[in-house]
Scaffold this motif. Sequence first.
Motif, PDB file in Angstrom:
ATOM      1  N   ASP A  93      32.742  49.777  35.608  1.00 36.47           N
ATOM      2  CA  ASP A  93      33.995  50.213  34.979  1.00 36.47           C
ATOM      3  C   ASP A  93      34.328  49.408  33.722  1.00 36.47           C
ATOM      4  O   ASP A  93      35.419  49.519  33.175  1.00 36.47           O
ATOM      5  N   ARG A  94      33.370  48.564  33.284  1.00 32.41           N
ATOM      6  CA  ARG A  94      33.441  47.794  32.032  1.00 32.41           C
ATOM      7  C   ARG A  94      34.377  46.592  32.118  1.00 32.41           C
ATOM      8  O   ARG A  94      34.773  46.031  31.092  1.00 32.41           O
ATOM      9  N   THR A  95      34.740  46.176  33.317  1.00 31.86           N
ATOM     10  CA  THR A  95      35.603  45.017  33.477  1.00 31.86           C
ATOM     11  C   THR A  95      34.903  43.906  34.254  1.00 31.86           C
ATOM     12  O   THR A  95      33.929  44.132  34.966  1.00 31.86           O
ATOM     13  N   VAL A  96      35.457  42.699  34.087  1.00 29.46           N
ATOM     14  CA  VAL A  96      35.124  41.556  34.932  1.00 29.46           C
ATOM     15  C   VAL A  96      36.398  41.187  35.666  1.00 29.46           C
ATOM     16  O   VAL A  96      37.469  41.106  35.060  1.00 29.46           O
ATOM     17  N   ARG A  97      36.297  40.981  36.959  1.00 29.31           N
ATOM     18  CA  ARG A  97      37.486  40.644  37.743  1.00 29.31           C
ATOM     19  C   ARG A  97      37.315  39.311  38.452  1.00 29.31           C
ATOM     20  O   ARG A  97      36.204  38.953  38.851  1.00 29.31           O
ATOM     21  N   LYS A  98      38.430  38.605  38.568  1.00 28.57           N
ATOM     22  CA  LYS A  98      38.470  37.278  39.188  1.00 28.57           C
ATOM     23  C   LYS A  98      39.270  37.378  40.479  1.00 28.57           C
ATOM     24  O   LYS A  98      40.404  37.853  40.471  1.00 28.57           O
ATOM     25  N   TRP A  99      38.671  36.935  41.576  1.00 24.64           N
ATOM     26  CA  TRP A  99      39.272  37.072  42.894  1.00 24.64           C
ATOM     27  C   TRP A  99      39.425  35.713  43.570  1.00 24.64           C
ATOM     28  O   TRP A  99      38.597  34.822  43.379  1.00 24.64           O
ATOM     29  N   ASP A 100      40.439  35.592  44.409  1.00 25.71           N
ATOM     30  CA  ASP A 100      40.590  34.427  45.274  1.00 25.71           C
ATOM     31  C   ASP A 100      39.697  34.653  46.493  1.00 25.71           C
ATOM     32  O   ASP A 100      39.875  35.625  47.239  1.00 25.71           O
ATOM     33  N   VAL A 101      38.720  33.768  46.701  1.00 26.00           N
ATOM     34  CA  VAL A 101      37.776  33.969  47.795  1.00 26.00           C
ATOM     35  C   VAL A 101      38.471  33.920  49.146  1.00 26.00           C
ATOM     36  O   VAL A 101      38.159  34.688  50.060  1.00 26.00           O
ATOM     37  N   ALA A 102      39.444  33.018  49.294  1.00 28.72           N
ATOM     38  CA  ALA A 102      40.100  32.830  50.594  1.00 28.72           C
ATOM     39  C   ALA A 102      40.960  34.029  50.983  1.00 28.72           C
ATOM     40  O   ALA A 102      40.949  34.454  52.140  1.00 28.72           O
ATOM     41  N   THR A 103      41.707  34.574  50.023  1.00 30.78           N
ATOM     42  CA  THR A 103      42.683  35.621  50.340  1.00 30.78           C
ATOM     43  C   THR A 103      42.250  37.014  49.921  1.00 30.78           C
ATOM     44  O   THR A 103      42.804  38.008  50.408  1.00 30.78           O
ATOM     45  N   GLY A 104      41.294  37.112  48.995  1.00 33.50           N
ATOM     46  CA  GLY A 104      40.892  38.411  48.476  1.00 33.50           C
ATOM     47  C   GLY A 104      41.817  38.933  47.393  1.00 33.50           C
ATOM     48  O   GLY A 104      41.650  40.060  46.916  1.00 33.50           O
ATOM     49  N   GLU A 105      42.779  38.118  46.975  1.00 34.89           N
ATOM     50  CA  GLU A 105      43.735  38.542  45.949  1.00 34.89           C
ATOM     51  C   GLU A 105      43.048  38.679  44.592  1.00 34.89           C
ATOM     52  O   GLU A 105      42.257  37.820  44.194  1.00 34.89           O
ATOM     53  N   LEU A 106      43.347  39.760  43.887  1.00 39.52           N
ATOM     54  CA  LEU A 106      42.862  39.940  42.524  1.00 39.52           C
ATOM     55  C   LEU A 106      43.710  39.069  41.604  1.00 39.52           C
ATOM     56  O   LEU A 106      44.921  39.278  41.483  1.00 39.52           O
ATOM     57  N   LEU A 107      43.089  38.092  40.954  1.00 39.52           N
ATOM     58  CA  LEU A 107      43.816  37.135  40.128  1.00 39.52           C
ATOM     59  C   LEU A 107      43.864  37.546  38.661  1.00 39.52           C
ATOM     60  O   LEU A 107      44.843  37.261  37.973  1.00 39.52           O
ATOM     61  N   GLN A 108      42.822  38.215  38.189  1.00 35.76           N
ATOM     62  CA  GLN A 108      42.757  38.529  36.762  1.00 35.76           C
ATOM     63  C   GLN A 108      41.718  39.612  36.508  1.00 35.76           C
ATOM     64  O   GLN A 108      40.712  39.703  37.213  1.00 35.76           O
ATOM     65  N   THR A 109      41.977  40.443  35.500  1.00 32.39           N
ATOM     66  CA  THR A 109      41.020  41.446  35.049  1.00 32.39           C
ATOM     67  C   THR A 109      40.717  41.192  33.583  1.00 32.39           C
ATOM     68  O   THR A 109      41.640  41.155  32.751  1.00 32.39           O
ATOM     69  N   LEU A 110      39.452  40.989  33.269  1.00 34.76           N
ATOM     70  CA  LEU A 110      39.029  40.714  31.898  1.00 34.76           C
ATOM     71  C   LEU A 110      38.473  41.996  31.295  1.00 34.76           C
ATOM     72  O   LEU A 110      37.528  42.591  31.833  1.00 34.76           O
ATOM     73  N   VAL A 111      39.068  42.430  30.196  1.00 29.08           N
ATOM     74  CA  VAL A 111      38.656  43.669  29.551  1.00 29.08           C
ATOM     75  C   VAL A 111      38.157  43.384  28.142  1.00 29.08           C
ATOM     76  O   VAL A 111      38.527  42.396  27.521  1.00 29.08           O
ATOM     77  N   GLY A 112      37.309  44.259  27.648  1.00 32.67           N
ATOM     78  CA  GLY A 112      36.790  44.092  26.305  1.00 32.67           C
ATOM     79  C   GLY A 112      35.409  44.691  26.125  1.00 32.67           C
ATOM     80  O   GLY A 112      35.023  45.058  25.016  1.00 32.67           O
TER      81      GLY A 112
END
Length: 237
Positions: free
Chosen positions: A171-190
Amino acid sequence: MFRPGGLGGQGGHLTGASEKDRKAGSEPKLVCKALGGRVVCRAEGCDILVSAPGTGEELRRLEGHTGAVTCVDLDDGEGTLVSGSIDGTARKWDLMSYSLLATFEGHEKMVTSVAICERFGALLTGCADGTIRKWDFATGAHTATFEGHRLIVTSLACYGEEGVVFSGSGDRTVRKWDVATGELLQTLVGHALPVTCVTIDPGQGALYSGEFGGDVVRVWDLASGALLETQKAAPEM
């Protein structure tokens, strides 16, 4: 579902199969060294061939997958290999005994990326349906599903010191996740094209992501996610 290993056999760290390989059903070109360089592991269709470096002598063939192997990862000690496959499973191999330790089952589509997060005792597996599953690496229990990507998860990079994992996607993105909780922390677009690989360099505080075609690499600040640089391959003359 987790199934303990029972198949005797054999089984290695790199990226998955190309889109061309997946469509054609041909073998992914995955090669890596393990056990301090004492063996070479190479995916061959549904199997993983373990051979001696230099001579290429076949030591064992790790058998068990029913579809082509698409991705592999090694633990830091290089004694355990995890492989993902078109058959929708990930498998955990002991490279000392050449035995299958476990099969991780539950994905509805092919497994396209795997990452061992040793600090959390976890295995992360990316899937063609855009989901990421987290498993207890010791017991094999499925503990969480990370959802957010709209297309195939092509690559995973775990940063244990910070407790996060980065995922690249079609989907052309990079995503950053919290390993412990599974929370999506950030989406890097470009990226203008599907992201095919991600890797981190903690020493430089950088995250690197490459896109389809291999001509563009984006460099991101590992902490803030800010885009630092876009590197483009020089045009061929």
